[in-house]
Every structure is written in C-alpha cells, then in structure tokens.
Scaffold this motif. Sequence first.
Motif: not given
Length: 252
Positions: A188-210
């Motif tokens: 098994i060679s292994g690896y490195n990963l980076v993940d990004f996520q952001t959330k913005y809540k407006y009233n009853n809506f939540t906008f997500l981007f990852s």
Amino acid sequence: MKKEYLCKTSKYSYFQPFASFSQGYSIGDVGLILRNGVSLSQIDPKPVVVNNFEVGINGKLSVWDYQLTGYYSTSKKGTNFAETSVPGKYELLQVLQRIYGVEFVANVKPVQWLSIGTVPGYMDGRQDLKKEGTFKDKLDNSIISSFKINLNVDFKLTKEWNVYVQFLHLGGRDVFPADVYNYGKYPISGYNLVDFQTKYKYNNFTFLFSVNNLFNTDYYPIHAEVRGATNEGRYYIKSAGTMANLGVQFDL
C-alpha cells in the motif's frame, strides 16, 4: 448481537477513564467470492463471533478536549480471503486472529471562531495460519489499515458562515515479501488529501460548496491496491481527482 459494557468514571473532568467489552458477528466480503462464480456452499460463510475490548481515557481542560482509546479484538475464525492459482478465484481463510490498535482524538478551541482538531490512528494484527497456537503471521491489507492522521480546521467567519479544511495522511504498508504477494498482500503506497468545505446559512436556506481532493492528488485508493495487482491489473484504477460540489438545503 450481544453486548456488555464495563465503565469507570472520575470526578475530574480532565481525566475520565473507561473500559468496555462487546461481542458481535462478522461474515466477511462474500460478494468477492460470489462475483467470481463460486457458490456459497463451497465456502460455508458462517457468522464469526468477534470479541472486542476497549480501554481509554478522555477529558476536557480549558480550551482542550481529548480521547485516547486502545482496542483489542479476537476471533476464532477470520474472514479474510486469498486468491487461488486461478486468477479471479478466491478462497476463504478462517483461522485464529487478533487485531489491536490505538486512536487519539484531540480538539482545541482557542477562540470562539476557530476550532482545530486531529485524529491519528494505528492498527495491526496477527493470525495463526498453521494453527499451532502462535500468532506469528501478519494480517493483510484488506483487514489492517495503514497508519493515518486527520487534521482539521474550522473557521467560523460569521454567525452564518463557516469554512472547514481537512487534511488526511494515509501511510504506506509493505510487510510481505514479493514471493507471497496475493490478494491483500501487495504494498500500500499511501497518499495525502486535502478537502475544503464552506457553508452559509440565510434564513431557512443553507448554501454549501465543497472541493474534494483540493490539490488534485494522483493516487490509488486502498481497495485498488488491495486487489489491483491481481488479475493482470483489472482492478488497478486510480481515484478521482479534484471534484467540486454545490448544494442548497432548505429547512422546513
């Protein structure tokens, strides 16, 4: 499934020891056998009883909280597989097995808008292939995970908006000589990963981007390297590169 627990606590919030025992069942990946034309009657996949033991401590001190856990599991019959002399054909190996490991979880929140965490983990195991009462044989990579560590940072930019970044390092595992390479025994060679996520809540809506695999790391996932070198490489497929997701959630 039968479970039993034994727990101990302390009056000190920064030092809370605990211990537990549980008993469950495992049957292994019988689909691996069935997909290659072998009938269930040939492998007799009876449920295997697994005993699990855990001990550890957890606590909270000022802006810190943590948990350190050690675990140990035993089974009289394992559920791992080996490829036969015919490519694509597998047989079930059921021998005495022991699996053990340790995991540490730590989080710090120095200010209200910042949280930092880490989760390193290590596991290993042995089995008694010759049924001599000794556990000298290493378990393969289909059962044992390489050393891994997760680092994460959560920024709360405003009451409604937060940004989360995660780094994952999965180490390599190369514990078998080339002359015994088989399903689960390839390096098994292994690896490195980076993940990004952001959330913005407006009233009853939540906008997500990852964005998964933010830096487009070129790597083979574990399941590919466990099986990939077998059958002339037909499972040796790389993982996806950078992948973005956009979503909207509405709460009633």
